[in-house]
Design a protein around this motif. Structure first.
Motif, short mmCIF file in Angstrom:
data_model
loop_
_atom_site.label_atom_id
_atom_site.label_comp_id
_atom_site.label_asym_id
_atom_site.label_seq_id
_atom_site.Cartn_x
_atom_site.Cartn_y
_atom_site.Cartn_z
N ILE A 107 0.87 -1.18 0.00
CA ILE A 107 0.00 0.00 0.00
C ILE A 107 0.90 1.23 0.00
N THR A 108 0.74 2.08 -0.99
CA THR A 108 1.61 3.24 -1.14
C THR A 108 0.78 4.52 -1.05
N VAL A 109 1.22 5.44 -0.24
CA VAL A 109 0.62 6.78 -0.14
C VAL A 109 1.73 7.78 -0.44
N ALA A 110 1.50 8.63 -1.42
CA ALA A 110 2.47 9.67 -1.76
C ALA A 110 1.83 11.03 -1.50
N LEU A 111 2.56 11.91 -0.82
CA LEU A 111 2.07 13.25 -0.48
C LEU A 111 3.09 14.27 -0.95
N ARG A 112 2.61 15.23 -1.72
CA ARG A 112 3.48 16.34 -2.09
C ARG A 112 3.53 17.34 -0.94
N PRO A 194 11.17 -3.64 9.03
CA PRO A 194 9.85 -3.09 9.37
C PRO A 194 8.91 -3.13 8.18
N LEU A 195 7.61 -3.09 8.45
CA LEU A 195 6.60 -3.19 7.39
C LEU A 195 6.00 -1.82 7.06
N LEU A 196 6.65 -0.79 7.55
CA LEU A 196 6.34 0.60 7.17
C LEU A 196 7.65 1.24 6.75
N ARG A 197 7.68 1.82 5.53
CA ARG A 197 8.84 2.57 5.05
C ARG A 197 8.43 4.02 4.82
N VAL A 198 9.27 4.93 5.28
CA VAL A 198 9.02 6.36 5.11
C VAL A 198 10.19 6.96 4.33
N THR A 199 9.87 7.57 3.21
CA THR A 199 10.91 8.17 2.36
C THR A 199 10.52 9.60 2.04
N VAL A 200 11.49 10.51 2.11
CA VAL A 200 11.30 11.89 1.66
C VAL A 200 12.21 12.13 0.47
N ILE A 201 11.61 12.54 -0.63
CA ILE A 201 12.37 12.88 -1.83
C ILE A 201 12.37 14.40 -1.96
N ARG A 202 13.56 14.99 -1.84
CA ARG A 202 13.65 16.45 -1.88
C ARG A 202 13.94 16.89 -3.33
N ALA A 203 12.97 17.60 -3.91
CA ALA A 203 13.18 18.15 -5.25
C ALA A 203 13.78 19.55 -5.18
N SER A 204 13.42 20.29 -4.12
CA SER A 204 13.98 21.63 -3.89
C SER A 204 13.76 21.96 -2.42
N ALA A 205 14.24 23.10 -2.01
CA ALA A 205 14.10 23.48 -0.60
C ALA A 205 12.64 23.63 -0.19
N GLU A 206 11.76 23.93 -1.14
CA GLU A 206 10.35 24.16 -0.83
C GLU A 206 9.43 23.09 -1.40
N GLN A 208 8.95 18.82 -1.64
CA GLN A 208 9.35 17.45 -1.31
C GLN A 208 8.22 16.48 -1.62
N MET A 209 8.56 15.22 -1.68
CA MET A 209 7.57 14.16 -1.82
C MET A 209 7.75 13.20 -0.65
N LEU A 210 6.66 13.00 0.11
CA LEU A 210 6.66 12.04 1.21
C LEU A 210 6.03 10.75 0.71
N VAL A 211 6.78 9.65 0.78
CA VAL A 211 6.30 8.35 0.28
C VAL A 211 6.19 7.38 1.45
N LEU A 212 4.97 6.91 1.71
CA LEU A 212 4.71 5.95 2.78
C LEU A 212 4.31 4.63 2.13
N VAL A 213 5.05 3.58 2.45
CA VAL A 213 4.74 2.26 1.90
C VAL A 213 4.55 1.30 3.06
#
Length: 921
Positions: A107-112, A194-206, A208-213
């Motif tokens: 299950i993937t949730v992506a938040l800008r 763990p069965l929860l992964r949290v990733t932040v992808i930084r495109a610029s200082a303002e 980001q993309m938060l990816v929860l799997v």
């Protein structure tokens, strides 16, 4: 009242019974009322009032009468270091054992994230969430072969940070997409976590993309919303230096798992199973038309397609629900099942539907795998109106919700349906109206906006998930790419929108009349694909075409058999003499003449002579059983029989005048050799051929000259034939495809080589004949082609091969074209004059199509109510145009049943073939 009845309180407000609103909650409350109090209230009466007060009054009355039931609550389990799995978890654990390393249940949730992000606050928020929810620090192990939950200790959460600021602007967006997809597809190890992964992808200082799997074994769609809302609340508090604002959880998911197993140890399971046994008895597999055969073991590869409905249409559907006393979910489900009914022509439609399954107040705010799947089965028989269908859907849906507590896994285990790895049990299509979407959130210095993520998987053939958003309903279809092409699903969604608009405008329409096709589709199928106009020659009759060719090429060889041959002039003169003789025997327009002769030059002389006399021929195969010959001769009431002396004694008793082509030839030869003036025209009979009778009593099909001339003209253009060609005639004249072998060559100056009956049945002898005569065109059924191939024959460049009469397997087609020849697959019932469609076979063909209509022919794929079906959907083939037969001999009742007025071309008839076909795009 929701609390009293043990129903989740989330989203309830004063007007939650406005039927366009929180359909899931409203339905659960009603289901609980019915089961808790044992009262089956009339549903329309229950929904008369638009507000909760009317319903409350009714519930209060019941409570005063029956007493308040004891609330059922979930208590914390006894200290247990290794609690059991819930039923749903156990299924996913088992699937993971079967396919370790699969990403199908990620299950993937992506938040800008737009604005200033504080990573430390975000890590603190997720650490607090993992501390709150035991399930997020749970792994799965086995003890003595039994799976158990192992709950880890609270601790810090490590957020993976990927910085893309150094990536070029034009490449950054695709790099973000790629990373999100990689995260979504990376599998979990259930035993290690763990069965929860949290990733932040930084495109610029303002930005980001938060990816929860998360693995589905610890989460579901509702949980994803809980996770995002809690993360937002905690992040906002921690950024401001405040403590957690969240209340303590009353229970943990492991408590629910233990409670579920104990609760179902009693009578509850038996009561619910009894309902589902009745409900699912005899449920059929949904035969949704696919672009490719269903694989034996699906890989679950999938894709998605989207649809957006306008706000006015959404409002219209809600208004319809209020008017009929149904929820928006029920309205959409009814429309979706109507669409599936029209796509499959099945009247028993079972669709799966996920339910939150959080029927206890304690479970509302928990993260975990609660979702259950219900089978919503509806009877669509009898062609009801859509309004009547809504009533059926309402009853079946409320019944299912009243028995929703039984886990789907338990249902499958108990009912033991016949298992097939190629599809899921009980249903193959899923439908949902999701009323808990992940919202956009405004935080201090930060805005969170959900981003759709393509999972690349599909657990079912098709899953249509609808959501009410600003501006109207939206739909996302997740589908198996092993079964469907993107264009197919795009068409299905467009047809769904067309159907929804129709039911919102007029729910009194019957299901058969609900439109599916867009105007462009209808124009394409009815008009564009039937633009087959073909100019016919001035000669209106078959024998006139042959006579004209004989005048052009009198000295070319027209026909050969067993070392003997006739030129065009010789053939024409012999046929003319026979025609003059037959006219003296009373043969003229529409007079049937039986012809029972062995394969020979005389056979072709006899056929042509009958036509030149103005009559129509009735082929009688000497090899036929006596009973069939007797039936055809008596049913056709033939006044004249053309045969050979050696066959006369073997024929059944009859009353026809006998003319022997051998014994009587001396007398026939005294007739004039010029073309007779028989007075026959395009609308007179050319022949009558009897069907096999495999589907009932044999029927004599009456075919007129105009239809045969239309066929010959079309075939002369494509596949094409010239006077340089040599055609082997190997088909008995009692089979209508012999018409092409005998007469097409004679209209262009080509040569016919007649194969003996013995050669036509022997692959080796037939191969030698084809080689010796240097044939350039050969027509045969698939069975005869196999006979040739098994004898070692191979096609060669320059050979035109035509096959018809049976379905052409792809394997056989590829073997035929391997040698370099050109293969045409042709199709047509006797009632539409030999061939109505043709297709030039290509190496890239899947199942070999029957092709496009031949000249002056129109094809329509129609449902049982006479409406065109969409591309890809099976319908009965109806054929119109120049190839239609006159009808059945002496059977006006059957003629009117099978040859019907065309609803598309005034004054034209259509032949109902009884064959199911579907258009390719």
């Amino acid at each position: 009242w929701a609390q009293v009845l043990g129903v989740a309180r989330v989203g309830i407000h004063d007007h939650f019974f406005d039927l366009g609103g929180h359909s899931l909650i409203a339905t659960q409350v009603i289901s609980r009322i019915r089961t808790t109090f044992g009262v089956d209230l009339p549903l329309k009466a229950l929904f008369e009032g638009p507000t909760v007060e009317r319903l409350s009054a009714r519930v209060e009355a019941m409570l005063r009468e029956d007493g308040v039931p004891a609330a059922v609550s979930i208590a914390r389990r006894a200290a247990d270091s290794e609690p059991p799995l819930s039923f749903a978890q156990q299924r996913l654990w088992f699937l993971d054992q079967l396919e370790p390393g699969s990403d199908a249940y990620n299950i993937t949730v992506a938040l800008r994230l737009d604005g200033q992000l504080h990573i430390a606050a975000l890590e603190g928020a997720f650490a607090e969430i993992v501390n709150r929810h035991e399930v997020l620090r749970t792994t799965f192990d086995t003890i003595a072969g039994v799976p158990v939950q192992r709950i880890g200790e609270p601790g810090a959460v490590s957020i993976r940070l990927v910085d893309l600021e150094a990536v070029a602007d034009g490449e950054r967006e695709s790099a973000v997409d790629r990373l999100v997809r990689e995260e979504a597809e990376r599998p979990f190890d259930l035993s290690a976590g763990p069965l929860l992964r949290v990733t932040v992808i930084r495109a610029s200082a303002e930005q980001q993309m938060l990816v929860l799997v998360m693995h589905h074994i610890i989460s579901d769609g509702w949980s994803a919303g809980v996770l995002v809302r809690e993360a937002a609340a905690l992040y906002a508090a921690f950024v401001g230096g405040q403590p957690s604002p969240l209340p303590a959880l009353p229970i943990q998911y492991a408590d629910f798992a233990a409670w579920q197993r104990s609760w179902f140890a009693g009578d509850v399971q038996a009561q619910q199973l009894a309902y589902w046994r009745r409900q699912l008895d005899g449920a059929a597999v949904l035969q949704l038309p696919t672009d490719r055969p269903r694989p034996v073991a699906p890989t679950r590869a999938g894709a998605t397609a989207a649809l957006k409905l306008t706000q006015p249409l959404t409002d219209g559907l809600k208004a319809l629900g209020r008017q009929e006393g149904v929820t928006l979910f029920m309205t959409l489900l009814a429309a979706f099942q109507a669409l599936l009914h029209r796509y499959t022509n099945q009247a028993d439609i079972a669709v799966g539907s996920p339910v939150a399954n959080r029927n206890r107040a304690e479970t509302e705010g928990l993260i975990g795998f609660f979702v259950n799947t219900l089978v919503l089965r509806t009877d669509l028989s009898g062609n009801p109106t859509f309004r009547e269908l809504l009533e059926r859907v309402r009853e079946s849906t409320l019944g299912a919700y009243s028995h929703q507590d039984l886990p789907f896994e338990q249902l499958v285990e108990a009912l033991q349906p016949e298992r097939d790895l190629s599809h899921s049990p009980f249903f193959q299509v899923l439908f949902a109206l999701q009323n808990m979407p992940v919202p956009a959130l405004e935080l201090s210095e930060l805005t969170l906006s959900p981003v759709a993520v393509e999972s690349g998987t599909a657990k079912f053939d098709l899953f249509l998930a609808m959501t009410e958003e600003e501006g109207g309903l939206s739909a996302v279809a997740e589908y198996s790419t092993e079964l469907f092409d993107p264009a197919t699903i795009a068409r299905l969604l467009a047809h769904f929108r067309t159907l929804l608009a129709a039911v919102a405008a007029n729910p009194e329409q019957r299901l058969s009349d609900l439109p599916l096709l867009t105007e462009a589709e209808e124009r394409q199928m009815l008009i564009a694909w039937n633009e087959t106009a073909l100019a016919l020659p001035a000669e209106a009759c078959v024998h006139e075409l042959v006579a004209a060719q004989a005048a052009r090429t009198p000295d070319l060889v027209a026909v050969s058999f067993a070392g003997e041959s006739l030129t065009y002039e010789q053939l024409n003169r012999r046929a003319n003499r026979l025609a003059h003789y037959l006219r003296k025997q009373g043969v003229g327009p529409d007079v049937l003449v039986g012809i029972c002769v062995e394969r020979s030059l005389a056979m072709l002389v006899g056929l042509l002579g009958i036509l030149k006399a103005g009559g129509g021929y009735l082929p009688l195969d000497p090899a036929y059983p006596q009973e069939r010959l007797a039936f055809m001769m008596a049913d056709a009431r033939i006044p004249v029989l053309l045969t050979q002396q050696r066959l006369v004694a073997a024929l059944p008793a009859h009353g026809a005048q006998v003319v022997c082509l051998d014994a009587d030839w001396a007398e026939i030869a005294r007739e004039p050799e010029g073309n007779p003036d028989s007075g026959v025209g395009a609308g007179n009979l050319a022949y009558v051929i009897y069907t096999s009778g495999s589907t009932g009593k044999p029927k004599g099909v009456q075919v007129e000259h105009r239809s045969v001339v239309n066929l010959l003209t079309a075939m002369r253009q494509e596949p094409g034939l010239t006077e340089a060609d040599v055609v082997v005639g190997l088909t008995p004249i009692s089979f209508d495809i012999a018409v092409l072998e005998m007469f097409l060559p004679l209209t262009v100056g080509a040569s016919v080589v007649i194969a003996s009956r013995e050669a036509a049945a022997d692959g080796t002898r037939l191969s030698l004949l084809i080689k010796d005569c240097e044939a350039t065109l050969l027509q045969a059924t698939p069975a005869t082609w196999r006979l040739l191939l098994e004898a070692g024959w191979a096609s060669h460049p320059g050979l035109t091969m035509i096959t018809g009469g049976e379905a052409l397997p792809r394997e056989l087609a590829m073997r035929l074209v391997r040698g370099g020849g050109t293969l045409w697959n042709q199709y047509g019932p006797t009632e539409t004059t030999v061939y109505s469609t043709q297709h030039k076979v290509r190496a890239e063909d899947g199942p070999v199509p029957i092709g496009r209509p031949v000249g002056n022919t129109r094809l329509y794929s129609l449902d049982p109510h006479g409406h065109p079906v969409p591309v890809g959907v099976a319908g009965e083939l109806h054929i119109g145009g120049g190839g239609l037969a006159r009808g059945y001999l002496h059977r006006p009742d059957l003629t009117s049943e099978k040859f019907i007025p065309s609803p598309f071309v005034p004054g034209e008839r259509l032949y109902r073939t009884g064959d199911l076909v579907r258009y390719l795009a």
